[in-house]
Design an enzyme around this catalytic site. Structure first.
Site, short mmCIF file in Angstrom:
data_model
loop_
_atom_site.label_atom_id
_atom_site.label_comp_id
_atom_site.label_asym_id
_atom_site.label_seq_id
_atom_site.Cartn_x
_atom_site.Cartn_y
_atom_site.Cartn_z
N HIS A 45 -3.57 3.47 -14.52
CA HIS A 45 -4.60 3.06 -15.48
C HIS A 45 -3.92 2.71 -16.80
CE1 HIS A 45 -8.18 4.85 -13.33
NE2 HIS A 45 -7.22 5.54 -12.75
N HIS A 80 0.82 -1.22 0.00
CA HIS A 80 0.00 0.00 0.00
C HIS A 80 0.85 1.27 0.00
CE1 HIS A 80 -3.64 2.40 0.82
NE2 HIS A 80 -2.79 3.18 1.45
N HIS A 93 -2.13 3.55 -8.21
CA HIS A 93 -2.52 2.69 -9.33
C HIS A 93 -2.26 3.39 -10.65
CE1 HIS A 93 -6.04 5.03 -8.01
NE2 HIS A 93 -6.41 5.07 -9.28
#
Ligand code: AMP
Ligand code: ZN
Length: 115
Positions: A100, A46, A98
């Site tokens: 994309h 994380h 993240h």
């Protein structure tokens, strides 16, 4: 980060359509695709976003995964776009770093769309 949805996908607590993974990274289909191929590439560990003191090794693992994800989803030849939203102005909605990966159809040439 047990309450983080992407941590839960990475550790298998909630389902996702995983298209590629290795020991550092998981790639899965976006729930609300914005292109015929829309995959999110995340580190298993994380980090809340780009501003979270992400080590170079984690960035490297994410970037190295992109061509493999593109091959796995059939867009390596046709091309794809990588986007990282960071913070409120960029519209980041999930606070787990993240990337994309978007592809499968021609996209506009513009890099920026203002709200
Ligand atoms: P961002 O706006 O860059 O934070 O993008 C977050 C993305 O996560 C959005 O495109 C959502 O559709 C996607 N998303 C949120 N929850 C899930 C989920 N459980 N599985 C797959 N994609 C998700
Ligand atoms: Zn997380």
């Amino acid at each position: 980060m047990t309450e983080c949805v992407f941590c839960m996908i990475a550790n298998g607590t909630i389902p996702a359509t995983i298209v590629w993974e290795d020991e550092h990274v998981v790639a899965f289909r976006d729930l609300h695709p914005q292109a015929p191929v829309h995959v999110l590439i995340i580190p298993r560990r994380h980090y809340s976003g780009m501003e979270d003191e992400v080590p170079a090794e984690a960035h490297a693992a994410l970037c190295a995964a992109a061509p493999a994800v593109a091959r796995a989803t059939g867009v390596a030849e046709s091309g794809y776009r990588l986007i990282v939203n960071t913070g409120p102005d960029a519209g980041q909605t999930v606070a787990h770093l993240h990337v994309h990966l978007l592809g499968g159809a021609p996209m506009s040439e513009g890099m920026v769309t203002l709200a």
